[in-house]
Scaffold this active site. Structure first.
Site, PDB file in Angstrom:
ATOM      1  N   SER A 152       0.865  -1.178   0.000  1.00  0.00           N
ATOM      2  CA  SER A 152       0.000   0.000   0.000  1.00  0.00           C
ATOM      3  C   SER A 152       0.898   1.224   0.000  1.00  0.00           C
ATOM      4  O   SER A 152       2.081   1.137   0.352  1.00  0.00           O
ATOM      5  CB  SER A 152      -0.859  -0.002   1.277  1.00  0.00           C
ATOM      6  OG  SER A 152      -1.480   1.242   1.483  1.00  0.00           O
ATOM      7  N   TYR A 165      -1.934  -0.844  10.491  1.00  0.00           N
ATOM      8  CA  TYR A 165      -1.920  -1.125   9.048  1.00  0.00           C
ATOM      9  C   TYR A 165      -0.611  -0.641   8.426  1.00  0.00           C
ATOM     10  O   TYR A 165       0.027  -1.351   7.649  1.00  0.00           O
ATOM     11  CB  TYR A 165      -3.121  -0.424   8.410  1.00  0.00           C
ATOM     12  CG  TYR A 165      -3.333  -0.683   6.927  1.00  0.00           C
ATOM     13  CD1 TYR A 165      -3.794  -1.907   6.475  1.00  0.00           C
ATOM     14  CD2 TYR A 165      -3.108   0.327   5.984  1.00  0.00           C
ATOM     15  CE1 TYR A 165      -4.016  -2.136   5.126  1.00  0.00           C
ATOM     16  CE2 TYR A 165      -3.334   0.112   4.637  1.00  0.00           C
ATOM     17  CZ  TYR A 165      -3.790  -1.119   4.207  1.00  0.00           C
ATOM     18  OH  TYR A 165      -4.007  -1.337   2.864  1.00  0.00           O
TER      19      TYR A 165
HETATM   20  N1  LIG Z   1      -8.635  -0.495  -1.186  1.00  0.00           N
HETATM   21  C1  LIG Z   1      -7.577   0.274  -0.909  1.00  0.00           C
HETATM   22  O1  LIG Z   1      -7.701   1.501  -0.779  1.00  0.00           O
HETATM   23  C2  LIG Z   1      -6.214  -0.345  -0.787  1.00  0.00           C
HETATM   24  C3  LIG Z   1      -5.109   0.499  -0.964  1.00  0.00           C
HETATM   25  C4  LIG Z   1      -3.840  -0.052  -0.830  1.00  0.00           C
HETATM   26  C5  LIG Z   1      -3.680  -1.396  -0.565  1.00  0.00           C
HETATM   27  N2  LIG Z   1      -4.778  -2.188  -0.400  1.00  0.00           N
HETATM   28  C6  LIG Z   1      -4.553  -3.617  -0.098  1.00  0.00           C
HETATM   29  O2  LIG Z   1      -5.137  -4.372  -1.128  1.00  0.00           O
HETATM   30  C7  LIG Z   1      -5.404  -5.694  -0.660  1.00  0.00           C
HETATM   31  C8  LIG Z   1      -6.793  -6.092  -1.079  1.00  0.00           C
HETATM   32  O3  LIG Z   1      -7.718  -5.224  -0.425  1.00  0.00           O
HETATM   33  P1  LIG Z   1      -9.022  -4.670  -1.151  1.00  0.00           P
HETATM   34  O4  LIG Z   1      -8.954  -3.206  -1.130  1.00  0.00           O
HETATM   35  O5  LIG Z   1      -9.260  -5.369  -2.418  1.00  0.00           O
HETATM   36  O6  LIG Z   1     -10.092  -5.075  -0.026  1.00  0.00           O
HETATM   37  P2  LIG Z   1     -11.360  -6.041  -0.087  1.00  0.00           P
HETATM   38  O7  LIG Z   1     -11.903  -5.995   1.289  1.00  0.00           O
HETATM   39  O8  LIG Z   1     -12.227  -5.680  -1.224  1.00  0.00           O
HETATM   40  O9  LIG Z   1     -10.718  -7.469  -0.399  1.00  0.00           O
HETATM   41  C9  LIG Z   1      -9.932  -8.155   0.524  1.00  0.00           C
HETATM   42  C10 LIG Z   1     -10.240  -9.641   0.385  1.00  0.00           C
HETATM   43  O10 LIG Z   1      -9.344 -10.342   1.251  1.00  0.00           O
HETATM   44  C11 LIG Z   1     -10.076 -11.390   1.838  1.00  0.00           C
HETATM   45  N3  LIG Z   1      -9.450 -11.821   3.089  1.00  0.00           N
HETATM   46  C12 LIG Z   1      -9.440 -11.182   4.282  1.00  0.00           C
HETATM   47  N4  LIG Z   1      -8.804 -11.932   5.194  1.00  0.00           N
HETATM   48  C13 LIG Z   1      -8.375 -13.048   4.558  1.00  0.00           C
HETATM   49  C14 LIG Z   1      -7.670 -14.189   4.961  1.00  0.00           C
HETATM   50  N5  LIG Z   1      -7.282 -14.373   6.242  1.00  0.00           N
HETATM   51  N6  LIG Z   1      -7.380 -15.138   4.033  1.00  0.00           N
HETATM   52  C15 LIG Z   1      -7.769 -14.981   2.756  1.00  0.00           C
HETATM   53  N7  LIG Z   1      -8.491 -13.947   2.316  1.00  0.00           N
HETATM   54  C16 LIG Z   1      -8.775 -12.975   3.221  1.00  0.00           C
HETATM   55  C17 LIG Z   1     -11.470 -10.828   2.070  1.00  0.00           C
HETATM   56  O11 LIG Z   1     -12.432 -11.860   2.240  1.00  0.00           O
HETATM   57  C18 LIG Z   1     -11.650 -10.009   0.806  1.00  0.00           C
HETATM   58  O12 LIG Z   1     -12.277 -10.766  -0.201  1.00  0.00           O
HETATM   59  C19 LIG Z   1      -5.184  -5.637   0.852  1.00  0.00           C
HETATM   60  O13 LIG Z   1      -3.932  -6.202   1.169  1.00  0.00           O
HETATM   61  C20 LIG Z   1      -5.197  -4.155   1.158  1.00  0.00           C
HETATM   62  O14 LIG Z   1      -4.463  -3.843   2.315  1.00  0.00           O
HETATM   63  C21 LIG Z   1      -6.032  -1.688  -0.521  1.00  0.00           C
END
Ligand SMILES: NC(=O)c1ccc[n+]([C@@H]2O[C@H](COP(=O)([O-])OP(=O)(O)OC[C@H]3O[C@@H](n4cnc5c(N)ncnc54)[C@H](O)[C@@H]3O)[C@@H](O)[C@H]2O)c1
Length: 284
Positions: A152, A165
């Site tokens: 991130s 985080y």
């Molecule tokens: N959305 C943002 O703004 C953003 C920005 C930077 C980084 N990220 C990172 O992107 C990645 C994906 O997040 P997202 O934004 O798509 O969120 P999201 O909530 O849409 O998707 C996350 C997915 O991870 C799954 N998950 C959670 N715990 C889990 C586990 N123990 N085992 C397997 N699956 C698990 C959830 O069920 C969900 O489907 C994360 O690592 C998040 O930190 C997100």
């Protein structure tokens, strides 16, 4: 899920490549799965929410590649290893490992319970370690492969109310950049994704003490609108193609990151002001 064309020199670059995506049932993981299948890869879309992974897989039946769904909790190291080994047994190889599952937990740090600290460390750090330790030995043996860790922008800069985080994402960036320098000798690439806010359910995810993620993410990191997940996924495939170490998007986030390296003291001062404003605005 919207489909975005992946640019690249060789249109068959991804055809028949074997990929595993964790957290593929939603957001960025679903977008990565979609981009890979559309580009011709054979993808195992995994998520702790097995039904969500199934839904994404069913929606991609018309893609150029193939997709199968599996329930996988990334905190279970044995299960991650078993899934990677089973994929290699079936396909003969693992080309791409996307350690993407993760979540954020916002709010005043003193309100986090020990169990919440454990949980975010287990998913965001150990989950990535499990994916790396399961896939990397196969890639060394093959002398090829790419590990993509979803970190991130919070892994490159640091502002509070998201302290746990930020810690986990700095760990993911460190792991990725260091491993990359070892992996190069084995023909293996490592990429860390460092987007600022991306339009996914994470923006409205859990917090403590009434913390609102959306209001926080869309005020910090120099961005005003969340990035589209499908665009990030397409750019991820391009970044793999170019063997980039980091993908930092959007441009405002790259500028904020650059500024934080040029003037870390000023950046800390601005982050402290930002946290105070957020506390006031969100009544935290
Ligand atoms: N959305 C943002 O703004 C953003 C920005 C930077 C980084 N990220 C990172 O992107 C990645 C994906 O997040 P997202 O934004 O798509 O969120 P999201 O909530 O849409 O998707 C996350 C997915 O991870 C799954 N998950 C959670 N715990 C889990 C586990 N123990 N085992 C397997 N699956 C698990 C959830 O069920 C969900 O489907 C994360 O690592 C998040 O930190 C997100």
């Amino acid at each position: 899920m919207k489909r975005v064309l992946v640019r690249g020199a060789d249109p068959d670059r991804w055809t028949g490549r074997t990929a595993i995506v964790t957290g593929g049932g939603s957001g960025i993981g679903a977008a990565l799965t979609t981009a890979l299948v559309d580009a011709g890869a054979d993808v195992v879309c995994t998520d702790i929410d097995g039904e969500a992974a199934d839904r994404i897989a069913r929606g991609l039946a018309s893609g150029r590649g193939t997709v199968r769904a599996a329930r996988l909790d990334v905190t279970d190291g044995d299960a991650v290893r078993a899934l990677v080994d089973a994929t290699v047994d079936r396909a003969g190889r693992i080309d791409l490992m996307f350690n993407n599952a993760g979540f954020a937990l916002g709010g005043n740090t003193e309100m986090l319970s020990p169990a919440q600290w454990d949980s975010i460390i287990d998913v965001n750090i150990r989950g990535v370690v499990h994916g790396v330790t399961a896939a990397y030995p196969h890639m060394i043996r093959q002398r090829s492969g790419h590990i993509v860790n979803t970190a991130s922008m919070a892994g490159l800069t640091a502002a509070g109310l998201l302290t746990s985080y930020v810690m986990t994402k700095h760990a993911v960036v460190g792991l990725s950049l260091a491993l990359r320098t070892e992996a190069a000798a084995h023909g293996v690439g490592v990429l860390a994704l460092c987007p600022a806010a991306v339009e996914t359910p994470l923006l409205d995810g859990p917090g403590v003490g009434g913390f609102s993620g959306r209001s926080y993410y869309l005020s910090g990191q120099g961005v005003r609108a969340a990035y589209p997940a499908d665009r990030l996924a397409a750019e991820t495939l391009e970044a793999i193609d170019r063997n980039r170490p980091l993908l930092v998007v959007p441009a405002q986030a790259r500028m904020a990151w650059r500024f934080s390296r040029l003037a870390p003291g000023v950046m800390q001062h601005l982050a402290t002001k930002f946290v105070a404003q957020q506390r006031q605005r969100q009544k935290l």
